[in-house]
Design an enzyme around this catalytic site. Structure first.
Site, PDB file in Angstrom:
ATOM      1  N   ASP A  40       0.860  -1.187   0.000  1.00  0.00           N
ATOM      2  CA  ASP A  40       0.000   0.000   0.000  1.00  0.00           C
ATOM      3  C   ASP A  40       0.895   1.235   0.000  1.00  0.00           C
ATOM      4  OD1 ASP A  40      -1.689   2.122   0.443  1.00  0.00           O
ATOM      5  OD2 ASP A  40      -2.905   1.091   1.942  1.00  0.00           O
ATOM      6  N   HIS A  73       0.992   8.390   3.200  1.00  0.00           N
ATOM      7  CA  HIS A  73       1.594   7.727   4.359  1.00  0.00           C
ATOM      8  C   HIS A  73       3.094   7.985   4.473  1.00  0.00           C
ATOM      9  CE1 HIS A  73      -2.164   5.755   5.110  1.00  0.00           C
ATOM     10  NE2 HIS A  73      -2.177   5.220   3.909  1.00  0.00           N
TER      11      HIS A  73
END
Length: 265
Positions: free
Chosen positions: A171, A176
């Site tokens: 991911d 992030h």
């Protein structure tokens, strides 16, 4: 087509391969220590069941790419996992994905993406603003916090590098890791993947129950607020028969709610 018409849509099948190093990296990314030899040493390796979710991330991404919702505004609302049997140390997984229920929340819709294999069944619940109002069922209510004081309270630190490690498992959404991407998403800085936070909690839960984290058989939780790398979680737990219910907070903000975990005895 409206959101309700996506119910039952086949999202295809995929064969995904991994090596023992991937499972070890995953264990380190969700809080395993170098002394946890059954999680980090290939000669004794037991693969954490939640590792399967990293191999199946393509499925919810595929639904967004197909046009069911706007991937830039949809958020991962909750996750469920049911384990059928232990994952091998390395090998291939045959995965089949489909759209399960689609719930109508009025101003938004919740899409359930179901991924099935011989080893597990997983369900992503994706909250999609602007997709509701199609006349569908609102769906079940979220699990409420148990009454009474918690049976136990655990302190679970996260690592400043945790999101950077976890994104190597598949991911790689920029929010992030990249401060600018995080700000564009409305966050002050890069934040943890919800699935990373959820898996991180399962290790101390297992320890508190005297179970092995690889013996997890059922897991669910709702992502209530972001967690930032380096935050310390306060995890409250309540026994529920053979299972444990849990809630995690950072300071006074609940970040995981409606949690439930079951470990094989």
């Amino acid at each position: 087509m409206n959101a309700g018409q996506w119910k039952g849509r086949d999202l295809g099948t995929r064969t995904v391969a991994y090596e023992d190093r991937d499972a070890i990296l995953y264990a380190l990314a969700v809080g395993a220590q170098a002394t946890d030899l059954e999680l980090v040493f290939e000669e004794r390796l037991r693969v954490l069941p939640t590792f399967a979710l990293t191999r199946a991330q393509w499925a919810p991404d595929a639904l967004g790419s197909a046009g069911a919702f706007d991937p830039t505004t949809a958020v991962h609302g909750s996750q469920r996992l049911k384990v059928h049997k232990p994952l091998p140390r390395a090998g291939e997984l045959e995965l089949a994905a489909r759209v399960g229920e689609v719930w109508d929340k009025g101003s938004a819709a919740i899409f359930e993406v179901v991924v099935e294999s011989e080893y597990f069944e997983a369900v992503w619940s994706l909250f999609a603003p602007g997709c509701g109002g199609f006349g569908g069922d609102r769906g079940p209510s979220a699990r409420k916090r148990p009454d009474g004081a918690p049976d136990t309270t655990l302190t679970v630190p996260t690592s400043p590098n945790q999101a950077a490690l976890y994104r190597l498992l598949g991911d790689r959404h920029h929010m992030h890791i990249d401060p600018e991407a995080a700000k564009a998403a409305g966050m002050p800085r890069p934040f943890m993947h919800g699935l990373c936070t959820l898996a991180t909690v399962t290790l101390p839960l297992a320890a508190e129950l005297g179970a092995h984290p690889a013996d997890l058989t059922e897991l669910e939780g709702r992502f209530s607020a972001p967690v930032f790398p380096g935050d310390t979680l306060t995890v409250s737990t309540w026994k529920d028969g053979e299972a444990v219910l849990f809630e995690a907070a950072v300071d006074d903000t609940v970040v995981l709610s409606g949690g439930r975990a079951l470990f094989a005895s």
